[in-house]
Write a protein that holds these residues in place. Structure first.
Motif, short mmCIF file in Angstrom:
data_model
loop_
_atom_site.label_atom_id
_atom_site.label_comp_id
_atom_site.label_asym_id
_atom_site.label_seq_id
_atom_site.Cartn_x
_atom_site.Cartn_y
_atom_site.Cartn_z
N ALA A 20 -0.62 -9.41 -4.45
CA ALA A 20 -1.05 -8.06 -4.82
C ALA A 20 -2.56 -7.89 -4.75
O ALA A 20 -3.06 -6.81 -4.42
CB ALA A 20 -0.55 -7.71 -6.22
N TYR A 21 -3.31 -8.95 -5.02
CA TYR A 21 -4.78 -8.86 -5.01
C TYR A 21 -5.31 -8.44 -3.63
O TYR A 21 -6.39 -7.86 -3.53
CB TYR A 21 -5.40 -10.19 -5.42
CG TYR A 21 -5.33 -11.26 -4.36
CD1 TYR A 21 -6.41 -11.45 -3.49
CD2 TYR A 21 -4.19 -12.04 -4.19
CE1 TYR A 21 -6.34 -12.42 -2.50
CE2 TYR A 21 -4.12 -13.00 -3.21
CZ TYR A 21 -5.20 -13.19 -2.36
OH TYR A 21 -5.13 -14.14 -1.39
N LEU A 22 -4.56 -8.73 -2.58
CA LEU A 22 -5.00 -8.38 -1.23
C LEU A 22 -5.18 -6.88 -1.05
O LEU A 22 -6.04 -6.44 -0.28
CB LEU A 22 -4.03 -8.93 -0.19
CG LEU A 22 -4.02 -10.45 -0.02
CD1 LEU A 22 -2.85 -10.88 0.85
CD2 LEU A 22 -5.33 -10.93 0.55
N ALA A 23 -4.39 -6.09 -1.75
CA ALA A 23 -4.50 -4.63 -1.65
C ALA A 23 -5.88 -4.15 -2.10
O ALA A 23 -6.40 -3.17 -1.58
CB ALA A 23 -3.41 -3.95 -2.46
N GLY A 24 -6.47 -4.86 -3.04
CA GLY A 24 -7.78 -4.46 -3.55
C GLY A 24 -8.96 -4.87 -2.70
O GLY A 24 -10.05 -4.32 -2.84
N ILE A 25 -8.76 -5.83 -1.81
CA ILE A 25 -9.87 -6.30 -0.99
C ILE A 25 -9.74 -5.98 0.49
O ILE A 25 -10.69 -6.15 1.24
CB ILE A 25 -10.09 -7.83 -1.17
CG1 ILE A 25 -8.89 -8.62 -0.65
CG2 ILE A 25 -10.42 -8.16 -2.61
CD1 ILE A 25 -9.13 -10.12 -0.58
N ALA A 26 -8.57 -5.53 0.90
CA ALA A 26 -8.32 -5.29 2.32
C ALA A 26 -9.07 -4.06 2.82
O ALA A 26 -9.27 -3.09 2.10
CB ALA A 26 -6.83 -5.13 2.58
N GLU A 27 -9.47 -4.13 4.08
CA GLU A 27 -10.13 -3.02 4.76
C GLU A 27 -9.11 -2.32 5.66
O GLU A 27 -8.25 -2.97 6.23
CB GLU A 27 -11.25 -3.55 5.67
CG GLU A 27 -12.24 -4.42 4.98
CD GLU A 27 -13.16 -5.16 5.96
OE1 GLU A 27 -13.03 -4.97 7.19
OE2 GLU A 27 -13.98 -5.94 5.49
N THR A 28 -9.23 -1.02 5.80
CA THR A 28 -8.36 -0.32 6.74
C THR A 28 -8.90 -0.53 8.17
O THR A 28 -10.09 -0.79 8.35
CB THR A 28 -8.32 1.19 6.46
OG1 THR A 28 -9.63 1.74 6.66
CG2 THR A 28 -7.83 1.49 5.05
N PRO A 29 -8.04 -0.42 9.16
CA PRO A 29 -8.53 -0.52 10.54
C PRO A 29 -9.58 0.55 10.85
O PRO A 29 -10.52 0.30 11.61
CB PRO A 29 -7.27 -0.32 11.38
CG PRO A 29 -6.14 -0.74 10.50
CD PRO A 29 -6.58 -0.34 9.10
#
Length: 92
Positions: A20-29
């Motif tokens: 779940a933590y990935l949702a907070g650090i991921a960048e959109t394309p």
């Protein structure tokens, strides 16, 4: 680029709470596209030629944010990667 919020990464995030933590650090394309466009439009872009650039740091420089005003963290911050010419931390 950091983690890019692709369809595959969304599947990973949805696969379990440990991701779940990935949702907070991921960048959109799109974020990456805006960063590249800003660099391409900068008449001084040659000043950073030949360097490794971190998208989140370049975005901060140009005042670019991701969807909903988010500012993805720098991979350098996430991984504690120091620049090649790093001379050590002060004040520790």
């Amino acid at each position: 680029m950091g983690a890019v919020l692709t369809q595959r990464l969304r599947q990973v995030i949805d696969s379990g709470p440990e991701f779940a933590y990935l949702a907070g650090i991921a960048e959109t394309p799109e974020f990456t596209g805006h960063v590249i466009a800003a660099l391409a439009a900068d008449p001084d872009a040659l000043a950073v030629s030949g360097r490794t650039l971190i998208g989140a740091e370049v975005a901060r420089h140009y005042g670019i944010s991701d969807r909903e005003g988010r500012h993805p963290p720098s991979v350098r911050e996430l991984m504690s990667v120091e620049p090649v010419n790093y001379q050590g931390r002060t004040g520790q």
